[in-house]
Design a protein around this motif. Sequence first.
Motif, PDB file in Angstrom:
ATOM      1  N   THR A  61      -6.546  -1.624  -1.109  1.00 41.66           N
ATOM      2  CA  THR A  61      -5.384  -1.173  -0.471  1.00 41.66           C
ATOM      3  C   THR A  61      -5.711   0.223   0.444  1.00 41.66           C
ATOM      4  O   THR A  61      -6.824   0.812   0.204  1.00 41.66           O
ATOM      5  CB  THR A  61      -4.517  -0.634  -1.702  1.00 41.66           C
ATOM      6  N   ASP A  62      -5.114   0.161   1.618  1.00 37.60           N
ATOM      7  CA  ASP A  62      -5.106   1.247   2.587  1.00 37.60           C
ATOM      8  C   ASP A  62      -3.826   1.306   3.320  1.00 37.60           C
ATOM      9  O   ASP A  62      -3.116   0.671   3.262  1.00 37.60           O
ATOM     10  CB  ASP A  62      -6.401   0.955   3.252  1.00 37.60           C
ATOM     11  N   SER A  63      -4.024   2.580   4.352  1.00 35.21           N
ATOM     12  CA  SER A  63      -2.822   2.684   5.244  1.00 35.21           C
ATOM     13  C   SER A  63      -3.262   2.824   6.319  1.00 35.21           C
ATOM     14  O   SER A  63      -4.670   2.765   6.714  1.00 35.21           O
ATOM     15  CB  SER A  63      -2.208   3.917   4.800  1.00 35.21           C
ATOM     16  N   ILE A 145      12.898  12.118   3.129  1.00 36.74           N
ATOM     17  CA  ILE A 145      11.481  12.201   3.181  1.00 36.74           C
ATOM     18  C   ILE A 145      10.555  12.179   4.576  1.00 36.74           C
ATOM     19  O   ILE A 145       9.810  12.841   5.029  1.00 36.74           O
ATOM     20  CB  ILE A 145      10.764  11.325   2.153  1.00 36.74           C
ATOM     21  N   TYR A 146      11.238  11.152   5.383  1.00 38.68           N
ATOM     22  CA  TYR A 146      10.751  10.766   6.616  1.00 38.68           C
ATOM     23  C   TYR A 146      11.955  11.233   7.844  1.00 38.68           C
ATOM     24  O   TYR A 146      12.952  11.162   7.810  1.00 38.68           O
ATOM     25  CB  TYR A 146      10.440   9.319   7.010  1.00 38.68           C
ATOM     26  N   TYR A 151       7.844   6.353  10.024  1.00 37.06           N
ATOM     27  CA  TYR A 151       7.697   5.558   8.791  1.00 37.06           C
ATOM     28  C   TYR A 151       6.397   5.649   8.472  1.00 37.06           C
ATOM     29  O   TYR A 151       5.284   6.152   9.123  1.00 37.06           O
ATOM     30  CB  TYR A 151       8.036   4.162   9.206  1.00 37.06           C
ATOM     31  N   ASP A 152       5.875   5.028   7.277  1.00 34.57           N
ATOM     32  CA  ASP A 152       4.510   4.878   6.701  1.00 34.57           C
ATOM     33  C   ASP A 152       4.301   3.586   6.549  1.00 34.57           C
ATOM     34  O   ASP A 152       5.047   2.989   6.064  1.00 34.57           O
ATOM     35  CB  ASP A 152       4.169   5.977   5.734  1.00 34.57           C
ATOM     36  N   LEU A 153       2.981   3.126   6.815  1.00 32.50           N
ATOM     37  CA  LEU A 153       2.664   1.493   6.510  1.00 32.50           C
ATOM     38  C   LEU A 153       1.430   1.569   5.840  1.00 32.50           C
ATOM     39  O   LEU A 153       0.503   1.924   5.863  1.00 32.50           O
ATOM     40  CB  LEU A 153       2.578   0.838   7.847  1.00 32.50           C
ATOM     41  N   VAL A 154       1.583   0.878   4.628  1.00 31.27           N
ATOM     42  CA  VAL A 154       0.494   0.640   3.501  1.00 31.27           C
ATOM     43  C   VAL A 154       0.490  -0.682   3.437  1.00 31.27           C
ATOM     44  O   VAL A 154       1.571  -1.355   3.102  1.00 31.27           O
ATOM     45  CB  VAL A 154       0.858   1.527   2.265  1.00 31.27           C
TER      46      VAL A 154
END
Length: 381
Positions: A61-63, A145-146, A151-154
């Motif tokens: 797993t990673d972002s 939060i954002y 956005y964040d992508l994981v």
Amino acid sequence: MEKWTYEKSGVSVEAGYDAVRRMKAHAAKTKINGVLEGLGSFGGLFELPEGYKQPVLVSGTDSVGSKVMIAFDLDKHDTIGIDCVAMCVNDIICMGAKPLYFLDYIGIGGLDPQKAEQIVKGVSEGCIQADCALIGGETCEMPDIYKPGDYDLVGFAAGIAEKDRLITGKDIKEGDVIFGIASSGLHSNGYTLVRKLREATGTPYDINMGELCKSLDLEWCSMLNYIGRTLGEELLTPTKIYAKLITELTEKVKVKGIANITGGGWVENIPRMLAADDLKIRVDRGGAPYPSEIFRIVQKWGNIEDYEMYKTFNMGIGMFFCVAEEDAGDAYLAIHNYSGHEFTTSDSGERTLLCTENTEWIYTMGTVEKRKKGEDSIVII
């Protein structure tokens, strides 16, 4: 008394439904043998392929990290998903795994279905490049939060390998040869530093790369193939996915170790191939030229020392691998044949390699040596 709804608090359920509808079409493009259900269930179902005697699941797993902030700045979101798949898949193939399936997570401030679709379009393309299936994911709208537009992508990837064919580094010995395979650019590492340097120098995203090289007195860079290419395009170049290439390589040659060059650059990642404490890897950085001038530019921007560059960036080599000396020729040939190198012949009979988008550049980068007590596990010369 005021009546509240989820949407009034900042979360749009209808936008979520629309986003899922849009995503399903892209996920469907990645369907491979083993996928039992499409998106929409509470869990993704994948049936293990037949033919394995002792199957081992390999997961990672990673972002994408702060590279997503370049996507925000340029409002371009259709390739960042490729990076997400690459960051996960390029890790698990280092263990000899064939990717099976992928899941993503998007944490976002305000859900824009069209933007979400573009993100997942990239994820879908990354899965196609890796020959794996997108079988699920999650989109979570969190306006507290954002920031709006952020956005964040994981990602999460799972692959499979035969137990006795796992690549663990245990067979690496003195005299083995280290090869490097070219990267497509920065990939997805070091972007916090790159963004700070771009901001500090006031360099616009739309500057032509050749002009940028000239402005930094890197005249030779501007002679290369940067006509019409902007800095923004260079920074958003997707991370190369090596899954199919490595599968081809491991079918032709016994590969003893593989290192994905991500955070930590050469310094941290190359020694991760080694299982024994009495070995070290000597790497000749002159074994390969810089395929992308972005590394020269970043170094000039920040007046960065060489060692710092090699412990932060991939420096043009996205994947290293180790084979026995007697297998070196076959390994080189396997990569050569995979990319289908084309040549042109002049009237004098001289053959010249034709570079295409499918050309894979492989370099002989170093050897494995004995390591004395107190020595580092990697020597970069």
